[in-house]
Design an enzyme around this catalytic site. Sequence first.
Site, PDB file in Angstrom:
ATOM      1  CB  CYS A   1       4.421   4.519   7.841  1.00  0.00           C
ATOM      2  SG  CYS A   1       4.824   5.038   9.524  1.00  0.00           S
TER       3      CYS A   1
ATOM      4  N   GLY B   1       0.981   2.851  -0.577  1.00  0.00           N
ATOM      5  CA  GLY B   1      -0.283   2.182  -0.336  1.00  0.00           C
ATOM      6  C   GLY B   1      -0.317   0.684  -0.488  1.00  0.00           C
TER       7      GLY B   1
ATOM      8  CB  CYS C   1      11.397  -4.049   4.802  1.00  0.00           C
ATOM      9  SG  CYS C   1      11.746  -2.297   4.508  1.00  0.00           S
TER      10      CYS C   1
END
Length: 432
Positions: free
Chosen positions: A238, A242, A361
């Site tokens: 995923c 980057g 996150c």
Amino acid sequence: MTPAARLSAAIDLIGVIDTQRIPAAQALKEWGSAHRYAGSGDRAAIAGLVWDVLRRRASSAFLMDDDSPRARVLGMLRLERGMDADAIAALCDGSRFAPQPLTDRERAALASRSLDGAPPHVAGDYPDWLDGHLAQAFGEDRVAEAAAMASRAPLDLRVNTLKARRDKVLRSLAHLRAQEAPWSPVGLRIALAADARNPGIQAEEDFIKGAVEVQDEGSQLAALFSAPKPGEQVIDLCAGAGGKTLALAAMMEGKGRLIATDRDKRQLAPIHERLSRAGVHNAEIRAPKGEVDPIADIKASADLVLIDAPCSGTGTWRRNPDAKWRMRPGALEIRVKEQAEVLERAAGLVKRGGRIAYITCSVLPVENGEQVRAFLARHPEFAVVPPEETASVLWDKAEAFAAAALRSDEGWLMTPRRTGTDGFFVSVLRRG
């Protein structure tokens, strides 16, 4: 613009965000386009006020006993900026472009009211429907944890070891008061006051030449805990823009095979320029084409598959404060389903002895430990790498990190209150 005029603009913008139900970033951009006379310093200061109001939306309204845009701005000045009633009154003097003077009721609220007796979701500034999830994660500490997630984040940088050493970059960024990050051996941190402008790091020579990247320290640690080695085959499943791909490439020292892909090819758009600037030559970008799986040729051969999973983003509330107020239960359910799907996809890519690094996150158990336990129930051939083993990459700081972060049988949970990072969950799973 005077500080008072900036305050008036912030009140107007909060009203626009409320009535038009648009993201704060869009409202700020449109305001800047319509007010060309406002300089960059004015726009940055107004944006800071708006973001801080969104961070303290519920608690500010409670403090003022009023949910209007003006009341929330005034309450924020008291709670987030630490200003007393007299200092706030000096800004609200009713002069040209300034807010109207404080009413007796407003002055009394600023002088005497507090958050004592406020419900947890108000004191912690989060949507009421998330209280159960946060209670499951933190128990009685949820207000303190959520309050830390409502504070302003520092600017964290990752030194690109393909091009530079941390000590050298530290010296060249001394004018920005950069310091070594608390945990990451390649991290730098620039602390920011509540009303400080973000430094223009993109204009720094170190950034232009690829020596540093903007990346929260929690994200850096998540990549470090995945422990890619030079010569391995690594898949960033995923990859998005980057950020973790770059971190993986640096740890691999440019050796081995690194594949970056994402289901949404639009998310991959910035990655090519970032890889070029960072001097990464062993990364292959595979964007999806129609319904064809771009990594269909890879079967049980990867040493490491990193999943920076789609999630609620609750761990990034410091940086995206309006996102928490726009979040809905249905969106969380969608993310949980997507996480299970991407874990299933990763399972077929990993060879025997290989690893999956599952990262979110988020601080919500349903996206973290529960997701890992469900995966292990479906795939008994995988086992969790002991969290102490993953944290050993921090060397002399591993013990202190273990005392600060929340450890579970499934992995590590970092939070702003405990580790000074964004909220990140990391679980490393090894295939037997």
